[in-house]
Every structure is written in structure tokens, then in C-alpha cells.
Design a protein around this motif. Sequence first.
Motif, mmCIF file in Angstrom:
data_model
loop_
_atom_site.group_PDB
_atom_site.id
_atom_site.type_symbol
_atom_site.label_atom_id
_atom_site.label_comp_id
_atom_site.label_asym_id
_atom_site.label_seq_id
_atom_site.Cartn_x
_atom_site.Cartn_y
_atom_site.Cartn_z
ATOM 1 N N ILE A 146 21.903 -75.736 -0.302
ATOM 2 C CA ILE A 146 20.355 -76.226 -0.796
ATOM 3 C C ILE A 146 19.574 -74.894 -0.237
ATOM 4 C CG2 ILE A 146 20.545 -78.606 -0.001
ATOM 5 C CD1 ILE A 146 19.797 -77.959 2.604
ATOM 6 N N PRO A 147 18.290 -74.804 -0.917
ATOM 7 C CA PRO A 147 17.564 -73.943 -0.632
ATOM 8 C C PRO A 147 16.612 -73.990 0.605
ATOM 9 C CG PRO A 147 16.321 -75.481 -2.116
ATOM 10 C CD PRO A 147 17.869 -75.840 -1.936
ATOM 11 N N PHE A 148 15.958 -72.963 1.193
ATOM 12 C CA PHE A 148 15.331 -73.199 2.312
ATOM 13 C C PHE A 148 13.653 -73.525 1.879
ATOM 14 C CE2 PHE A 148 12.464 -70.833 5.612
ATOM 15 C CZ PHE A 148 12.704 -71.994 6.581
ATOM 16 N N ASN A 149 13.300 -74.797 2.682
ATOM 17 C CA ASN A 149 11.814 -74.893 2.684
ATOM 18 C C ASN A 149 11.131 -74.560 3.826
ATOM 19 O OD1 ASN A 149 9.302 -76.537 2.641
ATOM 20 N ND2 ASN A 149 10.120 -77.577 0.976
ATOM 21 N N LYS A 150 10.197 -73.721 3.735
ATOM 22 C CA LYS A 150 9.508 -73.302 5.020
ATOM 23 C C LYS A 150 8.784 -74.423 5.751
ATOM 24 C CE LYS A 150 6.845 -69.493 6.689
ATOM 25 N NZ LYS A 150 6.083 -68.330 6.472
ATOM 26 N N GLU A 151 8.166 -75.416 4.862
ATOM 27 C CA GLU A 151 7.435 -76.351 5.180
ATOM 28 C C GLU A 151 8.236 -77.358 6.111
ATOM 29 O OE1 GLU A 151 6.609 -75.130 2.425
ATOM 30 O OE2 GLU A 151 4.978 -74.001 3.000
ATOM 31 N N ALA A 152 9.458 -77.577 5.349
ATOM 32 C CA ALA A 152 10.119 -78.654 6.037
ATOM 33 C C ALA A 152 10.927 -77.991 6.905
ATOM 34 C CB ALA A 152 10.993 -79.348 4.954
ATOM 35 N N GLY A 153 11.355 -76.846 7.168
ATOM 36 C CA GLY A 153 12.037 -76.333 8.263
ATOM 37 C C GLY A 153 13.689 -76.651 8.189
ATOM 38 N N ALA A 154 14.328 -76.591 9.344
ATOM 39 C CA ALA A 154 15.734 -76.524 9.496
ATOM 40 C C ALA A 154 16.149 -77.949 8.796
ATOM 41 C CB ALA A 154 16.111 -76.365 10.675
ATOM 42 N N VAL A 155 17.053 -78.004 8.146
ATOM 43 C CA VAL A 155 17.895 -79.221 7.688
ATOM 44 C C VAL A 155 19.036 -79.677 8.927
ATOM 45 C CG1 VAL A 155 19.279 -80.414 6.180
ATOM 46 C CG2 VAL A 155 17.594 -78.928 5.296
ATOM 47 N N LEU A 156 19.272 -78.859 9.463
ATOM 48 C CA LEU A 156 20.250 -79.240 10.727
ATOM 49 C C LEU A 156 19.819 -78.736 12.026
ATOM 50 C CD1 LEU A 156 23.902 -78.670 9.110
ATOM 51 C CD2 LEU A 156 22.608 -80.710 9.110
ATOM 52 N N SER A 157 19.247 -79.275 12.914
ATOM 53 C CA SER A 157 19.066 -79.082 14.188
ATOM 54 C C SER A 157 19.770 -79.964 15.158
ATOM 55 C CB SER A 157 17.523 -79.289 14.138
ATOM 56 O OG SER A 157 16.985 -78.522 15.367
ATOM 57 N N THR A 158 19.173 -80.012 16.396
ATOM 58 C CA THR A 158 19.909 -80.787 17.305
ATOM 59 C C THR A 158 20.211 -82.273 16.890
ATOM 60 O OG1 THR A 158 18.431 -79.313 19.038
ATOM 61 C CG2 THR A 158 19.504 -81.532 19.936
ATOM 62 N N LYS A 159 19.031 -82.959 16.310
ATOM 63 C CA LYS A 159 19.291 -84.238 16.299
ATOM 64 C C LYS A 159 20.680 -84.737 15.314
ATOM 65 C CE LYS A 159 16.936 -88.051 13.658
ATOM 66 N NZ LYS A 159 15.934 -88.496 12.667
ATOM 67 N N GLU A 160 20.648 -83.646 14.211
ATOM 68 C CA GLU A 160 21.695 -83.655 13.146
ATOM 69 C C GLU A 160 22.953 -83.480 13.669
ATOM 70 O OE1 GLU A 160 18.132 -83.870 11.471
ATOM 71 O OE2 GLU A 160 18.630 -82.138 12.389
ATOM 72 N N PHE A 161 23.134 -82.219 14.664
ATOM 73 C CA PHE A 161 24.401 -81.725 15.544
ATOM 74 C C PHE A 161 24.921 -83.240 16.305
ATOM 75 C CE2 PHE A 161 22.919 -77.587 14.759
ATOM 76 C CZ PHE A 161 23.824 -77.070 13.968
ATOM 77 N N GLU A 162 23.865 -83.964 16.884
ATOM 78 C CA GLU A 162 24.495 -84.809 17.593
ATOM 79 C C GLU A 162 25.054 -85.895 17.118
ATOM 80 O OE1 GLU A 162 20.737 -85.850 19.537
ATOM 81 O OE2 GLU A 162 21.015 -84.460 21.286
ATOM 82 N N MET A 163 24.685 -86.200 15.777
ATOM 83 C CA MET A 163 25.436 -87.129 14.721
ATOM 84 C C MET A 163 26.595 -86.643 14.246
ATOM 85 S SD MET A 163 21.781 -88.062 12.408
ATOM 86 C CE MET A 163 22.734 -89.571 11.600
ATOM 87 N N MET A 164 27.053 -85.428 14.329
ATOM 88 C CA MET A 164 28.110 -85.051 13.906
ATOM 89 C C MET A 164 29.624 -85.440 14.696
ATOM 90 S SD MET A 164 27.348 -81.141 12.522
ATOM 91 C CE MET A 164 25.567 -80.802 11.527
#
Length: 303
Positions: A202-220
Motif C-alpha cells: 500500500i502507499p503511505f498516507n501522511k495524514e493517516a499515518g502508520a497502518v500497522l502500529s501497537t494496536k495492530e501488532f497486538e491482534m496478530m
Amino acid sequence: MARILVTDGMDKKAAAQLKEMGHELVEQHYAPEELKEELKSFDAVIVRSATKVRQEIIDAALETKQLKLIIRAGVGLDNIDVPYAMENGIQVNNTPNASSASVAELAIGHMFAISRYIHISNVTMRNGEWNKKAYKGIELAGKTLGLIGFGRIAKETAKKAHALGMKVLYTNRSGAKEGYDQYTFVSMDELLKKSDFISLHIPFNKEAGAVLSTKEFEMMKDGVYLVNCARGGVVDEEALIEALDSGKVAAAAVDVFEEEPTKNQKLYTHEKVSLTPHIGASTKEAQARIGEEIVDIVKNFFA
């Protein structure tokens, strides 16, 4: 004919073709302040990822209104202020088809590297270490690969992973894609929970920020493997390091970084990380195809 600036290099055959067509080609990299002045006298500029064409650069070029075309020799356009350029009459094009196979091969290569300790054993053996018992890896066959994004590169990656015997899940903003029934469309949450390997496309969206951060890692899953050959910034690097240290992420492969060249020493020295310096499209074949696309763009634009 057009006067064209090439700031980050390009395929020699393509450059020769542009010259044969009668265009003046200047191959020179400029620092931002220099680029502001130099662009005023060019009709087109061809950049890769190193050159940033931001609003202030575009404003300077607009003083003479000579610049009419910006070409990104690659896929991502996050180093160019595209809407602003287009609003001011400057066309922006990329070369979306050329590097798909190359980036997909790198992503698969990184999966092999981190699943079989190729990345770290290549280092420790050079230090005279024989850590055979420490490097018990896993096979890709039979594992579930989750693709975040399902554009050209992701589709190439899916095809190669499927051929290796992997089950492929994908999530995409526009929903399931027709003609890809061999793969399974799922929600982002489901992909994070079910995947053994996760690869971003996926592309990087500066306004949206990271797609994978702490919350997402916890779900993995515990012990998941992560690959990012997409764009720096789509993965929160600090959150990734924490996930690696805790064991949530077994290993990660990173080709793109929040800052390039990266200064994140914790990341680039981490023994669980396989690293490459943003070389997804750096194959002879991809660069030749990119050159061909650039020639076509220039030919059509200045016809």
C-alpha cells in the motif's frame, strides 16, 4: 522538443532513445534549493524516490511556467505533491507496470530469508560462528500469507506465494476482486489474526499515518513474520521493534524506512530483521521496463 531533467538516473537505453527523439536530456541530481532554480528552465523532470517535488519546488517552477510534466520512475508518488502540481497545470505520471515482478520477488526472497535465518546466519558465519542448532526455521508451504493491499505488486506476490503452496488472504479498500478466487478476501482484522506471514502493498498516507502500529501488532498471531517492501511509514518502526523484542513478531523484513537512508539503529542492527536499502525495483529488467514506460509517456505528451 523538450528540455528534460533526470535527477536520480535512468536506464541508458531509454535515455538514448529520448535523445534520438530530439529531446535535450540533462542527468544531474540537485539539492532542494538548487532544484528550485534549475527546474525553472525545464519542460519536464524525471525523478525516482530520492528527489522530493514538494509545493515549494513547484511554486518556484511556476515562476516561468515552463515545467509541464513530472514523471516518477517507479510506482509510489508520495515524494511528489501530485494534487498541487495537477491543479497548477503540471501533469504527473508514474510507471506502475514496470516493477511489479521485481518487488514481488524481493518480498518472497525476504520471506525465505527470515523464515530460514538466512539473513542472520550470513552475518554470524562471517564472524566465525557455527550456530546450526539455533537456526531451526519454518517452511513457507502450508502457511497463510496475508496481503495488505491488492494492487499489481500484491497480485504478483500472491501468484508466487500460491505456487509455493501458501494460502493467500488479502484485504483491500475496494473489496474483493473478480478473477482471483484462488485467494480469499478478508477484513483487515481477520487478516491480522489469521496470517502467519503479512506483507504490505500500500502507499503511505501522511495524514493517516502508520497502518500497522501497537494496536495492530497486538491482534496478530504470536510469532508472525512481517514483510514491508511497500513504503516507509506504513509500519510504525518503534512499535515493530517492541513487537520483535517481545516475540510477537518472530522476524521482519524491511526494504523501506520512515527516513531514508535510515538512522534507526535499533532497527537496522536488530538480529530479527532482514534489511535491504529500498531496492524493490532495482533489477536490470525492471529498470529497462521503467525506461520503456518513460519513453512512451514523453513521446505521447510532447507529440
